[in-house]
Design a protein around this motif. Structure first.
Motif: not given
Length: 176
Positions: A141-167
């Motif tokens: 509770k109250g913690e945060k993390v920042t880092g880079t996520v990498t995607f294969k290919g030269k793309i223009t990212p529009a929206k990012v999705y995060f699955r809480k706990n993976g599922f």
């Protein structure tokens, strides 16, 4: 078969095994609860009343304006900084910040992310992408993390999705 071919196959098998073990360690590290990681990664306590204006949850949070979602996600374009394992291909990097606003523990792992490009095509995250790659951590509770996520290919990212706990619940944010 020549000696050189045997040596080449043996070295390839060793490198493949190391890549597989590193991937397993990254996935299993999501449950370790440690906050260590890349040099550029930060993990800190989020200020109270963290803004959730750029976060959407699926299914969406209640319509009440003052309610903070359990997870706040923000994303912005980043410069891809390759690791020694870089294969020479094109990659796109997105810097993400995940904030845990709930009483529950939230597992964060780069494999829990996807991005939709400007054409609406979804791309899954790559494990060995950037030098400042997001590390697998548990957020309390109250913690945060920042880092880079990498995607294969030269793309223009529009929206990012995060699955809480993976599922679990999926959260999304526009890429600025």
């Amino acid at each position: 078969m020549s000696t050189g071919a045997k040596v080449g196959i043996g070295c390839g098998a060793i490198v493949g095994a190391l890549v597989l073990m590193s991937g397993c360690a990254a996935i299993l590290g999501a449950g370790s609860g440690n906050g260590t990681g890349g040099e550029k990664q930060t993990r800190a306590t989020a200020p109270s009343g963290a803004s959730s204006a750029s976060t959407e949850a699926k299914p969406g949070p209640t319509k009440e304006e003052n309610e903070t979602p359990p997870v706040t996600l923000t994303a912005e374009k980043a410069v891809f900084k390759p690791t020694a394992l870089h294969d020479g291909g094109d990659y796109t990097a997105v810097q993400v910040t995940v904030v845990n606003n709930s009483d529950d523990t939230v597992s964060v792992n780069p494999l829990y992310f996807e991005v939709t490009d400007s054409d609406g095509v979804k791309h899954s995250a790559e494990i060995f992408g950037a030098d400042d790659n997001l590390q697998a951590v548990k957020l309390y509770k109250g913690e945060k993390v920042t880092g880079t996520v990498t995607f294969k290919g030269k793309i223009t990212p529009a929206k990012v999705y995060f699955r809480k706990n993976g599922f679990s619940t999926t959260y999304s944010a526009p890429v600025k």
